[in-house]
Enzyme design. Sequence first.
Site, PDB file in Angstrom:
ATOM      1  N   ALA A  91       0.834  -1.202   0.000  1.00 21.04           N
ATOM      2  CA  ALA A  91       0.000   0.000   0.000  1.00 21.04           C
ATOM      3  C   ALA A  91       0.870   1.253   0.000  1.00 21.04           C
ATOM      4  O   ALA A  91       0.619   2.191  -0.757  1.00 21.04           O
ATOM      5  CB  ALA A  91      -0.949  -0.020   1.199  1.00 21.04           C
TER       6      ALA A  91
ATOM      7  N   GLU B 261       9.257   4.458   7.485  1.00 18.22           N
ATOM      8  CA  GLU B 261       9.167   3.055   7.914  1.00 18.22           C
ATOM      9  C   GLU B 261       9.897   2.875   9.241  1.00 18.22           C
ATOM     10  O   GLU B 261      11.060   3.240   9.359  1.00 18.22           O
ATOM     11  CB  GLU B 261       9.786   2.147   6.831  1.00 18.22           C
TER      12      GLU B 261
ATOM     13  N   ASN C 140       4.696  -6.758   6.112  1.00 16.40           N
ATOM     14  CA  ASN C 140       4.155  -8.086   5.798  1.00 16.40           C
ATOM     15  C   ASN C 140       4.238  -8.364   4.306  1.00 16.40           C
ATOM     16  O   ASN C 140       4.245  -9.521   3.880  1.00 16.40           O
ATOM     17  CB  ASN C 140       2.682  -8.169   6.225  1.00 16.40           C
ATOM     18  N   SER C 141       4.295  -7.300   3.529  1.00 13.23           N
ATOM     19  CA  SER C 141       4.220  -7.480   2.083  1.00 13.23           C
ATOM     20  C   SER C 141       5.427  -8.240   1.539  1.00 13.23           C
ATOM     21  O   SER C 141       5.307  -9.063   0.639  1.00 13.23           O
ATOM     22  CB  SER C 141       4.117  -6.118   1.401  1.00 13.23           C
TER      23      SER C 141
ATOM     24  N   GLY D 112       3.015 -14.302   0.380  1.00 19.00           N
ATOM     25  CA  GLY D 112       3.095 -15.475  -0.496  1.00 19.00           C
ATOM     26  C   GLY D 112       2.971 -15.183  -1.979  1.00 19.00           C
ATOM     27  O   GLY D 112       3.081 -16.101  -2.803  1.00 19.00           O
TER      28      GLY D 112
ATOM     29  N   ARG E 259     -11.038 -19.561   4.330  1.00 18.26           N
ATOM     30  CA  ARG E 259     -10.027 -19.719   5.372  1.00 18.26           C
ATOM     31  C   ARG E 259     -10.618 -19.860   6.767  1.00 18.26           C
ATOM     32  O   ARG E 259     -10.166 -20.670   7.566  1.00 18.26           O
ATOM     33  CB  ARG E 259      -9.098 -18.511   5.364  1.00 18.26           C
TER      34      ARG E 259
ATOM     35  N   HIS F 123      -4.383 -12.071   9.576  1.00 21.25           N
ATOM     36  CA  HIS F 123      -4.816 -10.845   8.881  1.00 21.25           C
ATOM     37  C   HIS F 123      -5.906 -10.162   9.690  1.00 21.25           C
ATOM     38  O   HIS F 123      -6.790 -10.808  10.220  1.00 21.25           O
ATOM     39  CB  HIS F 123      -5.356 -11.206   7.489  1.00 21.25           C
TER      40      HIS F 123
ATOM     41  N   GLU G 290      -3.915  -2.903   4.709  1.00 22.82           N
ATOM     42  CA  GLU G 290      -4.458  -3.666   5.835  1.00 22.82           C
ATOM     43  C   GLU G 290      -4.830  -2.781   7.022  1.00 22.82           C
ATOM     44  O   GLU G 290      -5.575  -3.209   7.903  1.00 22.82           O
ATOM     45  CB  GLU G 290      -3.455  -4.757   6.254  1.00 22.82           C
TER      46      GLU G 290
ATOM     47  N   ALA H  53      -5.640  -9.579  -0.615  1.00 24.51           N
ATOM     48  CA  ALA H  53      -5.004  -8.489   0.137  1.00 24.51           C
ATOM     49  C   ALA H  53      -4.073  -7.678  -0.758  1.00 24.51           C
ATOM     50  O   ALA H  53      -4.041  -6.453  -0.674  1.00 24.51           O
ATOM     51  CB  ALA H  53      -4.237  -9.030   1.333  1.00 24.51           C
TER      52      ALA H  53
HETATM   53  C1  LIG Z   1       3.299 -14.337   5.662  1.00 24.92           C
HETATM   54  C2  LIG Z   1       2.182 -13.653   4.923  1.00 24.92           C
HETATM   55  C3  LIG Z   1       1.819 -14.086   3.650  1.00 24.92           C
HETATM   56  C4  LIG Z   1       0.791 -13.468   2.958  1.00 24.92           C
HETATM   57  N1  LIG Z   1       0.487 -13.886   1.698  1.00 24.92           N
HETATM   58  C5  LIG Z   1      -0.458 -13.219   0.992  1.00 24.92           C
HETATM   59  C6  LIG Z   1      -0.665 -13.519  -0.380  1.00 24.92           C
HETATM   60  O1  LIG Z   1       0.017 -14.355  -0.966  1.00 24.92           O
HETATM   61  N2  LIG Z   1      -1.614 -12.823  -1.043  1.00 24.92           N
HETATM   62  C7  LIG Z   1      -2.348 -11.833  -0.458  1.00 24.92           C
HETATM   63  O2  LIG Z   1      -3.184 -11.233  -1.125  1.00 24.92           O
HETATM   64  N3  LIG Z   1      -2.124 -11.498   0.839  1.00 24.92           N
HETATM   65  C8  LIG Z   1      -1.197 -12.153   1.572  1.00 24.92           C
HETATM   66  N4  LIG Z   1      -0.952 -11.782   2.861  1.00 24.92           N
HETATM   67  C9  LIG Z   1      -1.574 -10.555   3.390  1.00 24.92           C
HETATM   68  C10 LIG Z   1      -0.831  -9.333   2.871  1.00 24.92           C
HETATM   69  O3  LIG Z   1       0.528  -9.634   2.690  1.00 24.92           O
HETATM   70  C11 LIG Z   1      -0.934  -8.138   3.795  1.00 24.92           C
HETATM   71  O4  LIG Z   1      -2.268  -7.864   4.047  1.00 24.92           O
HETATM   72  C12 LIG Z   1      -0.256  -6.944   3.142  1.00 24.92           C
HETATM   73  O5  LIG Z   1       1.126  -7.196   3.007  1.00 24.92           O
HETATM   74  C13 LIG Z   1      -0.454  -5.662   3.906  1.00 24.92           C
HETATM   75  O6  LIG Z   1       0.229  -4.655   3.212  1.00 24.92           O
HETATM   76  P1  LIG Z   1       0.267  -3.188   3.761  1.00 24.92           P
HETATM   77  O7  LIG Z   1       1.004  -2.392   2.757  1.00 24.92           O
HETATM   78  O8  LIG Z   1      -1.083  -2.758   4.156  1.00 24.92           O
HETATM   79  O9  LIG Z   1       1.103  -3.341   5.128  1.00 24.92           O
HETATM   80  P2  LIG Z   1       2.571  -3.929   5.379  1.00 24.92           P
HETATM   81  O10 LIG Z   1       3.138  -4.574   4.194  1.00 24.92           O
HETATM   82  O11 LIG Z   1       2.512  -4.722   6.628  1.00 24.92           O
HETATM   83  O12 LIG Z   1       3.404  -2.607   5.621  1.00 24.92           O
HETATM   84  C14 LIG Z   1       3.113  -1.742   6.695  1.00 24.92           C
HETATM   85  C15 LIG Z   1       4.407  -1.133   7.166  1.00 24.92           C
HETATM   86  O13 LIG Z   1       4.131  -0.042   8.031  1.00 24.92           O
HETATM   87  C16 LIG Z   1       5.103  -0.013   9.042  1.00 24.92           C
HETATM   88  N5  LIG Z   1       4.591   0.729  10.194  1.00 24.92           N
HETATM   89  C17 LIG Z   1       3.604   0.358  11.038  1.00 24.92           C
HETATM   90  N6  LIG Z   1       3.446   1.288  12.004  1.00 24.92           N
HETATM   91  C18 LIG Z   1       4.354   2.265  11.763  1.00 24.92           C
HETATM   92  C19 LIG Z   1       4.711   3.478  12.424  1.00 24.92           C
HETATM   93  N7  LIG Z   1       4.108   3.846  13.541  1.00 24.92           N
HETATM   94  N8  LIG Z   1       5.697   4.235  11.897  1.00 24.92           N
HETATM   95  C20 LIG Z   1       6.354   3.850  10.769  1.00 24.92           C
HETATM   96  N9  LIG Z   1       6.078   2.697  10.122  1.00 24.92           N
HETATM   97  C21 LIG Z   1       5.089   1.914  10.610  1.00 24.92           C
HETATM   98  C22 LIG Z   1       5.340  -1.476   9.345  1.00 24.92           C
HETATM   99  O14 LIG Z   1       6.587  -1.676   9.966  1.00 24.92           O
HETATM  100  C23 LIG Z   1       5.268  -2.110   7.960  1.00 24.92           C
HETATM  101  O15 LIG Z   1       6.523  -2.229   7.360  1.00 24.92           O
HETATM  102  C24 LIG Z   1       0.074 -12.407   3.572  1.00 24.92           C
HETATM  103  C25 LIG Z   1       0.436 -11.965   4.840  1.00 24.92           C
HETATM  104  C26 LIG Z   1       1.483 -12.567   5.518  1.00 24.92           C
HETATM  105  C27 LIG Z   1       1.852 -12.083   6.874  1.00 24.92           C
END
Ligand SMILES: Cc1cc2nc3c(=O)[nH]c(=O)nc-3n(C[C@H](O)[C@H](O)[C@H](O)COP(=O)(O)OP(=O)(O)OC[C@H]3O[C@@H](n4cnc5c(N)ncnc54)[C@H](O)[C@@H]3O)c2cc1C
Lengths: 241, 522
Positions: B73, B92, B100-101, B105, B349, B460, B489, B504
């Site tokens: 995101a 970050e 998590n990204s 997977g 799931r 999640h 997320e 996701a």
């Molecule tokens: C092991 C695993 C496998 C998955 N596989 C799949 C898949 O194959 N397909 C699918 O669709 N979904 C999958 N998911 C779900 C999906 O990966 C997550 O929902 C998605 O990565 C979330 O992305 P995001 O950008 O919202 O947050 P994230 O990728 O989690 O990034 C958020 C970032 O914000 C940072 N942050 C948080 N708070 C603060 C703060 N106060 N100050 C500064 N930085 C901060 C965190 O450290 C983190 O790096 C999986 C999840 C996991 C855990």
Amino acid sequence: MFVMKRVVVIAIAAAVLFCLPLLTAGGGTALAAPSPKGSCKGCHADFASVLPKGHPAVKGTGLAACSSCHAPDLAAKKPENAYSVRMHRAHIPPKGKLECTACHSWVPGKSFGLIGRKGSFGKPDKEQMELLKEIFASWASSGYTDSLHAEAGIACSQCHGKGLPTFDDTVENAGCLKCHGPMEELAKKTEPKEFKDRNPHKSHLGDIACTVCHKGHMESKVYCLDCHKQFGMKIQGAAKK
Amino acid sequence: MKGNDQDEVKAGNAGGNVGRRSFLKGALAVGAVATGGFALNMAVPGLAEAAKRPLPKKWDETIDVVVIGSGFAGWSAAAQAAIGGAKAVVIEKMPTYGGNSIINGGVYASYDDKFHYRQKMGLGDDSPELHMQDTLKGGDFFSIPALAKVLAEGATDGLNWMIDDGGAVIRPTVVRAGGHSAYRTHAAGIGKVYVDALKRIAEKNGAQIRLNTAVTWIWRADADPKSPVLGVEVKSGRKISNIKVGKGLILASGGFSRDVKMRGDHYPFLSGENWNCTNHPGATGEMIRFAQSVGADTLQMNYIQLYPYADPETGILDTPALIPFNGPGNGIVYVTKQGKRFISELARRDHVSFAQIGLGPQGKPTYTIFGDDMVEKMGFTKGEIEAGLKKGRLVVGNTIAEVAQKAGLPQDALVETIDKHNKYLAEGKDPEFNKPITKAMLPMTKGPFYAVAQWPAIHHTMGGLRINEHAQVIDIFGEVIPKLYAAGEVTGGVHGTNRLGSNAIPDCVVFGRVAGRNAAKG
Ligand SMILES: Cc1cc2nc3c(=O)[nH]c(=O)nc-3n(C[C@H](O)[C@H](O)[C@H](O)COP(=O)(O)OP(=O)(O)OC[C@H]3O[C@@H](n4cnc5c(N)ncnc54)[C@H](O)[C@@H]3O)c2cc1C
């Protein structure tokens, strides 16, 4: 004790020669009285007893006696600077107890140099100075990555470059790899026999900073273990001595 | 600006009774920023933030678009904001990027892709409309339809964008995963493929990242609907500084699966430290709390998903743990320790997880059985299977009986289960669990066969900040909070009770892009 052993090997001259009076006086903890600024007389009646073997004779009783040859490396050009490392380690805790200003001239926020010499290393203010002192103490004896470097004769500028490091200074990978690289070699060294992909120097997280695990002035930690608790990897500079 | 004493917004109680009036009576002069006055503030009493905090007297810097979080995101938002001409900086807190990204997977739901793999493999029809319907149904119709629609309609363009502009390489297959009624799940092996593609697009357009920098507060003067967020306080090492937001603040800080308190508060069944969790350690909820403290609304915080197929020992979602998710459309079979099926492999799931939990602790683990001819069709490589075998995560046998023996399952029971399942495939009907049978499901008649152990782990968080279809954050009164956006997320309401697997990434990418585009407009 762990630090001591290494110090004995690497910096024996410094530890013994420069600090003889201190060590005998009380387990290497305290100077009787601070010397007047820039003067070494209070502890060293003459320099003959503290000079490394083969060192030419030195005249005088002050800092100038040394710095006339060992000029301060303001430009951070010397790849290593054993003189500076030994001098510092001999005079700050745990070996000595001198204030920075025993040898250094400091005008807060304006300049920081060597007494009796021209030139400045930087402009630390009071807050920065506190931080520098804290980090310097860590460098001298913490058992962390910084002190492992100190034991190998490596001073601040060899990692941090010219000038006094500031608050949010870090060391880029290129800086570490100058001595420890290239990365592929490191990765080869740490490649596990059985599971080749469990290699901390070839992480699935991609190009990451050395400092993610190897902290300069704090406890180093294997980042992998935050998730992969069963990996049982070890790292230098992990424990406080 | 000057608030008279009475009108200043005071730190409220945690569960506080700060009414609309006291909110709106906050310091008045909107826009006259950073020259004194107090900040809107509802922190927990006793915390540093809970003190009546003046707004920063001066800002250390101003950045057009500040993005919190470096996952799908965050990078999508930063890329799109930069393309829109804004200076964009990703903040970050961790020492590495990707959240998590980057450990994800790599499965991505989209009705199409530029190579048209589904059509070329003859795997049936699909459409954004069907994708949206599946998403709503899979979340028991708790999703906000307008949000699910944005996801489904933007997914394909998002995928192609990462391939074309970011150099992402996807594997030449499409699978059908639990809860989806079509073959629409694309595979890349690991989420890093997309994260790096997005990062490339973002950086090529001038976006930057700051690691080791945690956001510790969001600044807003008051909760007047015209009152924008002003900036953020960040902590880097020992240094605390304040960044003024020029055009927009985008929260892309991810879910809160690792926030033991927050998940227990909303879903007491998942309280305590004893649950396994698939997430990275930084998946905590402080950004949600900070946003709430300046008036943001949340929804559906209690919907927290268990991943049914994590490594039973560590809770890690590694490559072998992805096989049970990718494989149902290719004919894999889930069995208990007794060698018996316990659910339709195409179930959602949450259903699979609770079917396992229902077996009781002595039912741990369950297993997925699959055949060699499925490996590539499910989106895996032979190399990945070999690695799984070496690590002891998979066992292999030339016959079902041999696999059973190696996995410690009763041989007769497993042989019987697989024989029966083969028959169901041939007859096109699963009388036991009513699984919809398709032609792409292969019978297990010729070895080698494999087994992988599995068990639920916290995975999640479907709930989070309330947004509209423009990715604007909505306050507790239903008004847009000016300049505040959220994507990924950290938001709620896109997936309802249960996020479908592979939904996701498109959620994060699509809403990240929407947020970035809108924020850049200022
Ligand atoms: C092991 C695993 C496998 C998955 N596989 C799949 C898949 O194959 N397909 C699918 O669709 N979904 C999958 N998911 C779900 C999906 O990966 C997550 O929902 C998605 O990565 C979330 O992305 P995001 O950008 O919202 O947050 P994230 O990728 O989690 O990034 C958020 C970032 O914000 C940072 N942050 C948080 N708070 C603060 C703060 N106060 N100050 C500064 N930085 C901060 C965190 O450290 C983190 O790096 C999986 C999840 C996991 C855990």
